[in-house]
Design an enzyme around this catalytic site. Structure first.
Site, PDB file in Angstrom:
ATOM      1  N   ASP A  67       0.827  -1.211   0.000  1.00 42.30           N
ATOM      2  CA  ASP A  67       0.000   0.000   0.000  1.00 42.30           C
ATOM      3  C   ASP A  67       0.858   1.256   0.000  1.00 42.30           C
ATOM      4  OD1 ASP A  67       0.952  -0.374   2.586  1.00 42.30           O
ATOM      5  OD2 ASP A  67      -1.014  -0.683   3.489  1.00 42.30           O
ATOM      6  N   ASN A 135      -8.029  -2.837  13.972  1.00 45.62           N
ATOM      7  CA  ASN A 135      -9.395  -3.192  13.554  1.00 45.62           C
ATOM      8  C   ASN A 135      -9.391  -4.384  12.594  1.00 45.62           C
ATOM      9  OD1 ASN A 135      -8.437  -2.080  11.206  1.00 45.62           O
ATOM     10  ND2 ASN A 135      -9.835  -0.332  11.170  1.00 45.62           N
ATOM     11  N   HIS A 137      -7.450  -4.630   9.866  1.00 46.01           N
ATOM     12  CA  HIS A 137      -7.132  -4.345   8.462  1.00 46.01           C
ATOM     13  C   HIS A 137      -5.802  -4.968   8.067  1.00 46.01           C
ATOM     14  CE1 HIS A 137      -5.189  -0.288   9.706  1.00 46.01           C
ATOM     15  NE2 HIS A 137      -4.216  -0.973   9.161  1.00 46.01           N
ATOM     16  N   GLU A 142      -9.845  -1.997   4.905  1.00 47.43           N
ATOM     17  CA  GLU A 142     -10.542  -1.696   6.145  1.00 47.43           C
ATOM     18  C   GLU A 142     -11.780  -2.587   6.304  1.00 47.43           C
ATOM     19  OE1 GLU A 142      -9.213   0.174   8.271  1.00 47.43           O
ATOM     20  OE2 GLU A 142      -8.712   2.187   7.581  1.00 47.43           O
TER      21      GLU A 142
END
Ligand code: GLP
Length: 241
Positions: A67, A135, A137, A142
């Site tokens: 990313d 979370n 990810h 996400e």
């Protein structure tokens, strides 16, 4: 899925780095999927050490990063391209045209995503290194009702921007968007190496590895992959031990 819990960070880093070294020794033109964040730094340090000790050469290797932030100023020291140079690429014998990150400064970000996927299609990843967000990810995929397979533009969740704000002088400087490989691309890697450290990752690690497979915890999709190695320190693995 093979889960290994290490007593010390140094042992985890040594194991992770050796895995990459052995991959490259067996296949000098291996394609490595790389990650950023604080988690992989120890592994990159060990890889640099092993390169300097002439244990391994990266001259034939190709890399693809997961990313990159969108819209950071060119050459920004917060970019993942900068991070990769700082922690790995500038210390080893890999040519810059063999290292790839999504282009977060492209004038057409969607076209940049397509180009990235086209390259990945031609050069499938042998080993993909992954960290995990609090979370769940992976990359910047996400939690969502549905996940995208290929490389795509994402709007970052507030919690992700907050978690990453420690690398910026204020939260306002954290980009709102990023380009990430999709979960589909990640799952195409022949081997996935998920790494987590610290007590703050213990809950999400347990949920992702032993909870239901759901797009609301993107890392849980790794349970569907036939060849995943999970490297944890004692703190991150405390609910699994
Ligand atoms: C960022 C990255 C992820 C990384 C995650 C965890 O959001 N895009 O690829 O896994 O942070 O970071 P850290 O390793 O610093 O906990």
């Amino acid at each position: 899925m093979e889960i290994i819990i290490f007593d010390t960070a140094a042992q985890l880093d040594e194991y992770g780095a050796n895995y990459f070294v052995n991959t490259v020794k067996q296949k000098s033109n291996a394609v490595l999927g790389l990650a950023t964040g604080s988690t992989p730094i120890g592994i990159y340090n060990k890889l640099v050490e092993k390169y300097k000790q002439k244990e391994v050469s990266f001259s034939g290797v190709t890399t693809y990063n997961l990313d990159e932030y969108a819209g950071l100023p060119e050459g920004s020291d917060q970019s993942y391209a900068y991070y990769m140079n700082q922690h790995l690429f500038s210390h080893i014998d890999i040519a810059s045209n063999q290292t790839h990150l999504p282009n977060g400064n492209a004038s057409d970000l969607h076209a940049a995503c397509k180009e990235y996927d086209a390259m990945l299609e031609k050069q499938p990843i042998d080993v993909q290194l992954l960290g995990i967000g609090h979370n769940g990810h992976i990359g910047f995929n996400e939690p969502a009702e549905g996940l995208q397979g290929g490389t795509h533009l994402v709007e970052l969740k507030a919690e992700t921007r907050e978690a990453n704000a420690r690398f910026f002088s204020s939260i306002d400087e954290v980009p709102t968007h990023a380009i990430t490989m999709g979960v589909g691309s990640i799952l195409k890697a022949k081997t996935v190496m998920l790494v987590a450290r610290g007590a703050d990752k213990a809950d999400i690690i347990k949920e992702a590895l032993t909870g239901p497979i759901t797009t609301k915890v993107p890392a849980s999709l790794l349970q569907t992959h036939p060849n995943v190695i999970v490297l944890l320190d004692r703190e991150a693995g405390r609910w699994l031990a």
